[in-house]
Write a protein that holds these residues in place. Structure first.
Motif, PDB file in Angstrom:
ATOM      1  N   GLY A 136      36.893  11.115  46.944  1.00  0.00           N
ATOM      2  CA  GLY A 136      35.657  10.389  46.735  1.00  0.00           C
ATOM      3  C   GLY A 136      35.414   9.229  47.676  1.00  0.00           C
ATOM      4  N   TYR A 137      35.946   9.286  48.870  1.00  0.00           N
ATOM      5  CA  TYR A 137      35.631   8.301  49.903  1.00  0.00           C
ATOM      6  C   TYR A 137      34.954   9.071  51.031  1.00  0.00           C
ATOM      7  CZ  TYR A 137      36.398   5.214  53.929  1.00  0.00           C
ATOM      8  OH  TYR A 137      36.237   4.465  55.061  1.00  0.00           O
ATOM      9  N   GLY A 138      33.652   8.844  51.206  1.00  0.00           N
ATOM     10  CA  GLY A 138      32.845   9.626  52.138  1.00  0.00           C
ATOM     11  C   GLY A 138      33.385   9.737  53.550  1.00  0.00           C
ATOM     12  N   TYR A 139      33.961   8.671  54.086  1.00  0.00           N
ATOM     13  CA  TYR A 139      34.482   8.706  55.451  1.00  0.00           C
ATOM     14  C   TYR A 139      36.003   8.795  55.487  1.00  0.00           C
ATOM     15  CZ  TYR A 139      29.849   7.862  57.227  1.00  0.00           C
ATOM     16  OH  TYR A 139      28.523   7.993  57.531  1.00  0.00           O
ATOM     17  N   GLY A 140      36.596   9.116  54.370  1.00  0.00           N
ATOM     18  CA  GLY A 140      38.050   9.204  54.300  1.00  0.00           C
ATOM     19  C   GLY A 140      38.602  10.393  55.065  1.00  0.00           C
TER      20      GLY A 140
END
Length: 188
Positions: A136-140
């Motif tokens: 749930g971290y878009g740029y992860g």
């Protein structure tokens, strides 16, 4: 005769009561996802019943790439196309769910970080919705997790009208990768 009928009635009522309480347990063994990548748990199967608590007990097993934290492990409860998001548990990025909750522990990207905790939700009807799990971290970058997540209450999977089936650990292999739009993240 009345005593026998009363005892049978109590046993039957207890069995019905126990059958109405079920949990969905997701067992993760080196589950891996990049930013905003989600997998549908039990593809094609919908949840049924009331969800009131989520409990996470999981570990980030290797350094999270590009600031992926342990608590970025995310559960989405949504319609099949993910255009209507009922609930999000975990993750830094906000995917626009009606209800959003955060894990209590796991705000670190170091290998071995423990995450999860108890999230009290209240009674939410999840009937007809699908369960997705992912990063749930878009740029992860890649995050790899091991552990369990339990969805508790009277929630179970609908198996097409033949009664609920609570998935076991073997179904973790049934994940199908599905990506969501990436969103920007800021960390201090």
């Amino acid at each position: 005769m009345k005593n026998t009928e009363s005892i049978f009635g109590i046993i039957a009522a207890s069995a019905i009561s126990m059958a109405a309480t079920a949990d969905v347990t997701l067992t993760l063994d080196q589950f891996s996802a990049t930013g905003s990548e989600f997998a549908q748990y039990l593809p094609g199967e919908t949840l049924t019943g009331m969800l009131n608590t989520a409990y996470g007990d999981f570990t980030l097993t290797q350094q999270g790439e590009n600031s992926t934290y342990c608590d970025d492990l995310t559960i989405l409860i949504a319609d099949e196309s993910k255009t209507h998001l009922l609930m999000q548990i975990g993750g830094y990025s906000d995917y626009g769910a009606q209800r959003r909750y955060h894990w209590l522990d796991g705000a670190n990207d170091n290998a071995g970080t423990h995450g999860g905790g108890t999230v009290h939700i209240g009674d939410i009807d999840v009937t007809g919705y699908y369960l997705f799990i992912g990063n749930g971290y878009g740029y992860g970058g890649i995050g790899v997790w091991t552990g369990t997540i339990e969805l508790m209450g009277s929630v179970m999977y609908d198996d097409g009208g033949e009664g609920g089936v609570v998935p076991g650990p073997a179904v973790a292999a049934a994940f199908v990768a599905i990506g969501l739009a990436r969103r920007r993240r800021r960390r201090d």
